[in-house]
Design an enzyme around this catalytic site. Structure first.
Site, PDB file in Angstrom:
ATOM      1  N   LYS A  75      38.836 -47.871  -8.951  1.00  9.37           N
ATOM      2  CA  LYS A  75      39.402 -49.075  -8.315  1.00  9.37           C
ATOM      3  C   LYS A  75      38.269 -50.033  -7.935  1.00  9.37           C
ATOM      4  CE  LYS A  75      43.496 -46.631  -6.622  1.00  9.37           C
ATOM      5  NZ  LYS A  75      44.219 -45.956  -5.536  1.00  9.37           N
ATOM      6  N   GLN A  84      43.083 -44.605   0.590  1.00 13.25           N
ATOM      7  CA  GLN A  84      43.452 -43.651  -0.446  1.00 13.25           C
ATOM      8  C   GLN A  84      44.154 -42.444   0.184  1.00 13.25           C
ATOM      9  OE1 GLN A  84      43.178 -44.251  -3.709  1.00 13.25           O
ATOM     10  NE2 GLN A  84      44.000 -42.270  -4.325  1.00 13.25           N
ATOM     11  N   ASP A  92      49.126 -51.831  -1.456  1.00 16.91           N
ATOM     12  CA  ASP A  92      49.762 -50.622  -1.986  1.00 16.91           C
ATOM     13  C   ASP A  92      51.287 -50.728  -1.916  1.00 16.91           C
ATOM     14  OD1 ASP A  92      48.259 -48.488  -3.029  1.00 16.91           O
ATOM     15  OD2 ASP A  92      47.452 -47.984  -1.054  1.00 16.91           O
TER      16      ASP A  92
HETATM   17  N1  GUN Z   1      47.184 -41.624  -3.876  1.00 15.50           N
HETATM   18  C1  GUN Z   1      47.825 -41.449  -5.045  1.00 15.50           C
HETATM   19  N2  GUN Z   1      48.298 -42.627  -5.524  1.00 15.50           N
HETATM   20  C2  GUN Z   1      47.943 -43.559  -4.613  1.00 15.50           C
HETATM   21  C3  GUN Z   1      48.134 -44.961  -4.556  1.00 15.50           C
HETATM   22  O1  GUN Z   1      48.749 -45.604  -5.423  1.00 15.50           O
HETATM   23  N3  GUN Z   1      47.609 -45.571  -3.449  1.00 15.50           N
HETATM   24  C4  GUN Z   1      46.948 -44.888  -2.466  1.00 15.50           C
HETATM   25  N4  GUN Z   1      46.492 -45.576  -1.421  1.00 15.50           N
HETATM   26  N5  GUN Z   1      46.761 -43.586  -2.504  1.00 15.50           N
HETATM   27  C5  GUN Z   1      47.247 -42.922  -3.568  1.00 15.50           C
END
Ligand code: GUN
Length: 302
Positions: free
Chosen positions: A54, A98, A121
């Site tokens: 990311k 995350q 998100d």
């Molecule tokens: N953990 C697994 N998928 C995601 C996501 O799309 N966003 C976040 N913040 N954590 C995750």
């Protein structure tokens, strides 16, 4: 017949180019770039690799990117204070924490602490509500579901009136994608069924699906005989089933498997996403799009 491969990697390249061009234009005209704060708590290997990607992608697009790695034993109070700092930071348009978080931290409290207008998100209850209402109300569709819908649209699969079966009811994928596919909108307007661990006959429901979206987190759960001939199969599963040495880099890498038995399923489906290279790249892509949109909403140009 072998199914058409739905390659998230290719769609990603196209969308990222569009985002990069827009970032460049906004920077020239307004002197600002999208800002993303990425908070990683601890060192869960899957989370580390997602966050690394990311961050790399955001930087490659010309975003301001603040990578904030915190130790696994950070207190809930300190994490909430950190979120508050980014909520107040004008140069930050998106905040991503995350998941999953260590057990001593209440995930709900953390999600609720993020400013809904920076929640790229789309996990905050305000954004979940906006998603359910749909249309222009929805500012930040969650990234994986948004990526799935984009793949379906770009593959040219008819969604209006289609039987969509979603396997899995997580807040991150199953529930939101089901909601998005039932909206009266482009790439949606479908008849949606959600199946889960409490469902009596998974095979029966999957076999009815014109579009089968599998997000169960169980490697090989969906058997080839559960797939309707010609169906569009979207495999969201990214299951680490072991490790191998990469031929390219000589480094240890995870061996990934989807929730669908890909090799056999591709002989039955009309179109199918591979794992890796299908849905995965789209999650990051849509995160970038949401972050750019967050800045555009703020500037009143969305
Ligand atoms: N953990 C697994 N998928 C995601 C996501 O799309 N966003 C976040 N913040 N954590 C995750």
């Amino acid at each position: 017949m072998t199914a058409k491969l739905i390659l998230g990697t290719e769609v990603q390249a196209t969308i990222l180019k569009e985002i990069e061009a827009e970032v460049h234009k906004i920077k020239q005209e307004r002197g600002v770039v999208p800002g993303l704060a990425t908070i990683l708590v601890g060192d869960n290997p899957a989370s580390v690799s997602y966050v690394t990607l990311k961050v790399k992608t955001a930087l490659s697009l010309g975003f301001k990117e603040v990578q904030d790695n915190q130790p696994a034993d950070i207190s809930e109070k300190d994490l909430l204070a950190l979120i508050d700092k980014y909520n107040k930071d004008d140069s930050i348009n998106g905040i991503l924490v995350q998941l999953p978080l260590p057990k001593h931290i209440d995930e709900k409290k953390v999600i609720n602490a993020i400013d809904p207008d920076k929640d790229v998100d789309g996990f905050h209850p305000v954004n979940v509500g906006r998603l359910m209402i749909g249309g222009s109300e929805c500012k930040f569709p969650p990234c994986t579901p948004a990526g799935i819908q984009e793949l379906i649209i770009r593959t040219g699969v008819e969604t209006k009136g289609a039987e969509v079966v979603v396997v899995g009811r997580s807040n991150i994928v199953g529930k939101p994608i089901a909601n998005m596919m039932l909206q009266k909108a482009k790439g949606a307007n479908s008849t949606v069924t959600i199946v889960h661990t409490g469902t009596k006959d998974l095979a029966f429901h999957c076999l009815r699906a014109d579009i089968l979206i599998v997000a169960a987190g169980v490697p090989g759960l969906v058997k080839p005989e559960w797939i309707k001939p010609g169906a569009c199969v979207i495999d969201v599963g990214v299951n680490r089933i072991g490790e191998k040495i990469s031929e390219k880099t000589g480094k240890k890498v995870a061996i990934l498997r989807g929730d669908v038995d890909f090799e056999k399923a591709k002989e039955i489906a009309g179109s199918i996403t591979p794992v890796p290279g299908g849905v995965g790249p789209m999650t990051i892509t849509m995160l970038m799009k949401n972050t750019l949109n967050s800045l555009k909403f703020k500037l009143g140009i969305a």
